[in-house]
Design a protein around this motif. Structure first.
Motif, PDB file in Angstrom:
ATOM      1  N   ARG A  29       0.805  -1.217   0.000  1.00 50.72           N
ATOM      2  CA  ARG A  29       0.000   0.000   0.000  1.00 50.72           C
ATOM      3  C   ARG A  29       0.842   1.273   0.000  1.00 50.72           C
ATOM      4  NH1 ARG A  29      -5.210  -0.331   0.732  1.00 50.72           N
ATOM      5  NH2 ARG A  29      -5.355   1.700   1.781  1.00 50.72           N
ATOM      6  N   LYS A  35      -3.303  -0.381  -3.619  1.00 48.00           N
ATOM      7  CA  LYS A  35      -4.248  -0.135  -2.531  1.00 48.00           C
ATOM      8  C   LYS A  35      -5.380  -1.161  -2.456  1.00 48.00           C
ATOM      9  CE  LYS A  35      -2.301   3.909  -1.620  1.00 48.00           C
ATOM     10  NZ  LYS A  35      -1.608   4.221  -0.413  1.00 48.00           N
ATOM     11  N   SER A  37      -5.433  -4.399  -1.549  1.00 48.64           N
ATOM     12  CA  SER A  37      -5.420  -5.160  -0.297  1.00 48.64           C
ATOM     13  C   SER A  37      -5.686  -4.189   0.837  1.00 48.64           C
ATOM     14  CB  SER A  37      -4.065  -5.848  -0.097  1.00 48.64           C
ATOM     15  OG  SER A  37      -3.805  -6.720  -1.173  1.00 48.64           O
ATOM     16  N   ARG A  38      -6.558  -4.585   1.745  1.00 47.14           N
ATOM     17  CA  ARG A  38      -6.999  -3.673   2.798  1.00 47.14           C
ATOM     18  C   ARG A  38      -6.494  -4.086   4.170  1.00 47.14           C
ATOM     19  NH1 ARG A  38      -9.486  -2.304  -1.492  1.00 47.14           N
ATOM     20  NH2 ARG A  38     -11.312  -1.017  -1.546  1.00 47.14           N
ATOM     21  N   TYR A  39      -6.345  -3.094   5.037  1.00 49.10           N
ATOM     22  CA  TYR A  39      -6.064  -3.366   6.442  1.00 49.10           C
ATOM     23  C   TYR A  39      -7.410  -3.513   7.137  1.00 49.10           C
ATOM     24  CZ  TYR A  39      -4.457  -3.091  11.202  1.00 49.10           C
ATOM     25  OH  TYR A  39      -4.197  -3.387  12.506  1.00 49.10           O
ATOM     26  N   CYS A  49      -6.841  -8.434   3.860  1.00 48.15           N
ATOM     27  CA  CYS A  49      -5.478  -8.181   3.368  1.00 48.15           C
ATOM     28  C   CYS A  49      -4.924  -9.320   2.513  1.00 48.15           C
ATOM     29  CB  CYS A  49      -4.544  -7.964   4.560  1.00 48.15           C
ATOM     30  SG  CYS A  49      -4.266  -9.482   5.524  1.00 48.15           S
ATOM     31  N   TYR A 102     -15.312  -3.380   0.954  1.00 48.55           N
ATOM     32  CA  TYR A 102     -14.048  -3.364   1.685  1.00 48.55           C
ATOM     33  C   TYR A 102     -13.372  -4.729   1.692  1.00 48.55           C
ATOM     34  CZ  TYR A 102     -10.626  -1.611   4.975  1.00 48.55           C
ATOM     35  OH  TYR A 102      -9.458  -1.204   5.554  1.00 48.55           O
TER      36      TYR A 102
END
Length: 159
Positions: A29, A35, A37-39, A49, A102
């Motif tokens: 990220r 961006k 892949s998310r936390y 992720c 998300y």
């Protein structure tokens, strides 16, 4: 202390100079601009992720980047492009399989790894394969349908 190394992400090599203990998610990220892949939780509990590491769906939030030399990493951005969507991405769009979205990148990654192992799954097998992804929003039934639809498309069956 950091030591320069090369990381292969989405088929491209990146020369990095970051601490080897830095989480892969932070590198993706914040250093590579990927961006997708998310936390979510930072504890390997939610699946937001997930990335593919040598074809296996793995959590990137706690994976130290220094352990990944010589490995191939694929993020959701590496599955397809706007011009040529991966069948999973296409099926998710067609089934409107997202509410807030998300969690979808992690779900797409988990589904890709699963379909690579099991190209003709049942609905129950898809549900079990996505169990590590925490999202259970109102679109979850559409997510399951989308994975089944993508499986059929990957088998070149008419859906």
């Amino acid at each position: 202390m950091s030591k320069p190394f090369t990381l292969t992400v989405n088929g491209r090599e990146y020369d990095l100079d970051v601490p080897p203990t830095m989480p892969l998610l932070d590198v993706l990220r914040n250093h590579l601009g990927l961006k997708g892949s998310r936390y979510g939780c930072g504890l390997e509990q939610c699946g937001a992720c997930m990335v593919l590491i040598d074809g296996s769906a793995e959590y990137s939030c706690s994976r130290e980047v220094g352990t990944l030399g010589g490995r191939s990493i694929t993020t959701v951005e590496g599955l397809g492009s706007a011009e040529a969507l991966h069948p999973l991405q296409q099926a998710f769009l067609e089934e409107q399989a997202g509410q807030c979205g998300y969690c979808l990148s992690g779900i797409l990654i988990a589904a890709k790894a699963f379909l690579d192992r099991n190209p003709d799954p049942t609905r129950a097998e898809v549900a079990a394969a996505l169990d590590a992804n925490l999202c259970r929003c109102g679109s979850h039934p559409r997510i399951l349908r989308a994975v089944l639809k993508a499986a059929a498309a990957l088998r070149h069956e008419v859906v």
